[in-house]
Enzyme design. Sequence first.
Site, PDB file in Angstrom:
ATOM      1  N   ALA A 111      -2.327  -6.772   0.980  1.00  0.00           N
ATOM      2  CA  ALA A 111      -2.797  -8.134   1.272  1.00  0.00           C
ATOM      3  C   ALA A 111      -2.558  -8.553   2.716  1.00  0.00           C
ATOM      4  O   ALA A 111      -3.380  -9.236   3.315  1.00  0.00           O
ATOM      5  CB  ALA A 111      -2.115  -9.118   0.329  1.00  0.00           C
TER       6      ALA A 111
ATOM      7  N   GLN B 234      -6.639  -0.100   5.699  1.00  0.00           N
ATOM      8  CA  GLN B 234      -7.110  -0.794   6.898  1.00  0.00           C
ATOM      9  C   GLN B 234      -8.573  -1.217   6.816  1.00  0.00           C
ATOM     10  O   GLN B 234      -9.023  -2.024   7.619  1.00  0.00           O
ATOM     11  CB  GLN B 234      -6.907   0.089   8.142  1.00  0.00           C
ATOM     12  CG  GLN B 234      -5.466   0.181   8.604  1.00  0.00           C
ATOM     13  CD  GLN B 234      -4.920  -1.111   9.202  1.00  0.00           C
ATOM     14  OE1 GLN B 234      -5.642  -2.049   9.490  1.00  0.00           O
ATOM     15  NE2 GLN B 234      -3.613  -1.158   9.386  1.00  0.00           N
TER      16      GLN B 234
ATOM     17  N   ASN C 287      -5.481   3.503  11.120  1.00  0.00           N
ATOM     18  CA  ASN C 287      -4.838   2.272  11.578  1.00  0.00           C
ATOM     19  C   ASN C 287      -4.657   2.216  13.092  1.00  0.00           C
ATOM     20  O   ASN C 287      -4.597   1.146  13.679  1.00  0.00           O
ATOM     21  CB  ASN C 287      -3.478   2.101  10.890  1.00  0.00           C
ATOM     22  CG  ASN C 287      -2.663   3.364  10.876  1.00  0.00           C
ATOM     23  OD1 ASN C 287      -3.090   4.378  10.321  1.00  0.00           O
ATOM     24  ND2 ASN C 287      -1.503   3.335  11.502  1.00  0.00           N
TER      25      ASN C 287
ATOM     26  N   CYS D  57       2.069   2.621  14.717  1.00  0.00           N
ATOM     27  CA  CYS D  57       2.558   1.932  13.527  1.00  0.00           C
ATOM     28  C   CYS D  57       4.073   1.861  13.483  1.00  0.00           C
ATOM     29  O   CYS D  57       4.643   1.095  12.742  1.00  0.00           O
ATOM     30  CB  CYS D  57       2.005   2.564  12.251  1.00  0.00           C
ATOM     31  SG  CYS D  57       1.431   1.285  11.137  1.00  0.00           S
TER      32      CYS D  57
ATOM     33  N   ALA E 257       0.843  -1.193   0.000  1.00  0.00           N
ATOM     34  CA  ALA E 257       0.000   0.000   0.000  1.00  0.00           C
ATOM     35  C   ALA E 257       0.879   1.244   0.000  1.00  0.00           C
ATOM     36  O   ALA E 257       0.551   2.259  -0.620  1.00  0.00           O
ATOM     37  CB  ALA E 257      -0.930  -0.008   1.205  1.00  0.00           C
ATOM     38  N   THR E 258       2.003   1.163   0.689  1.00  0.00           N
ATOM     39  CA  THR E 258       2.929   2.305   0.714  1.00  0.00           C
ATOM     40  C   THR E 258       3.337   2.684  -0.706  1.00  0.00           C
ATOM     41  O   THR E 258       3.351   3.867  -1.078  1.00  0.00           O
ATOM     42  CB  THR E 258       4.186   1.950   1.552  1.00  0.00           C
ATOM     43  OG1 THR E 258       3.765   1.629   2.875  1.00  0.00           O
ATOM     44  CG2 THR E 258       5.181   3.092   1.579  1.00  0.00           C
TER      45      THR E 258
END
Length: 381
Positions: free
Chosen positions: A204, A183, A155, A329, A75-76
Amino acid sequence: MPQGELIYLDNNATTRVDEEVLNAMLPFFTEHYGNASSALHQYGWRAAEAVKIAREQTASILSVTPEEIYFTASATEAINMALVGLHAQYSAKRNKIVTVKTEHKAVLETCIFLQQMGAEIIFLDVNRQGLIDIKELEKTVDDKTSAVCIMWANNETGVLQPLAAFADIAHRHGAIFMSDTTQAIGKVRVDLNEMGVDIACVSAHKFYGPKGVGAIYLRRKNPRVILPTFIYGGGQESKLRAGTLNVPGIVGLGKACEVAMGHLWNYGADMSRLRIALEQQLCANHHAFVNGTMRDRLPNTSNICLQSLAIRNKISAMSHLAISTGSACASALAEPSHVLLAMGLSNDEAFNSIRFSFGRYNTMEEVRIVTDFFNNLVPSA
Ligand code: PLP
């Protein structure tokens, strides 16, 4: 699931790979190891077919079309690709990007980079509930804005933002509406069209798939989102992101989407049950409070301030609990969470807050062990 005595309550950081997902992936490491770009033989066709199916499965969980999905490594990466691409594409006419202080670092750090490149970046505030003031957004977005970038589910707190209203504001000014949906996918029902999201991302490993694979959604119609090439090379992923496709990972992502859709109803109910039991126990006994709105949030996430227990000084006593404290995080950093600070918590309150994030493998018995543990901690003087 406990590993020895360890109780894993950090499912927003990552999840265990689902058995069905693993079994779907395994043949693509061994028997079906072809390159999806090899168009001249069966190995390649088999890999390409598997990627096609995974693209359909990924599109399905988002309620979009397969042509709107491009695979990435995370996702980053998807977020970097989107923000850097939007700036490159639109900054000559629209140099402003509007985002929020409680975004994940993937968004914040990319925006800071773009600021250094000359972009005007507006970081909106949130209130104590973790919510944005829609009037502030209205005032901020204008015809110089290329994109509004607001995450769906936070998140650290699980707070869900009302995206449809934000998308509407962006669109009225001709701006793209992008959301970090990392998320929320696999945890709540998703229909990107209904919400008016133009760019979204998937990872994923947040929903029982493998690490190192994700996807970006780019809307094809009304508006059509076009991003420039992000990685140059062999032209894979419609020339957006070159590089040999990670076929086993992509198969795992697709399968994880399919499995998550099958679990969705039970997931919401099961996670809420665990979360309610935890919150009732902890809040009743420790003058604790839940960080963020309790109305619209992820069913699996609870961020609780336990200041009376001086959690900050008791981290070593919690080695049997896999949870996140401080900066959720990046919990290795000894910094208070930027999300909680933006919501108006003091440094002390932020340091004494814990994020519990449940997953499909957690049990009520584990909640009991955890609440007993906190109930037996001696309050600070
Ligand atoms: N966005 C949010 C909201 C996240 O929680 C995370 C992961 O922690 C990311 C982005 C980055 O995801 P990935 O691990 O796929 O890079």
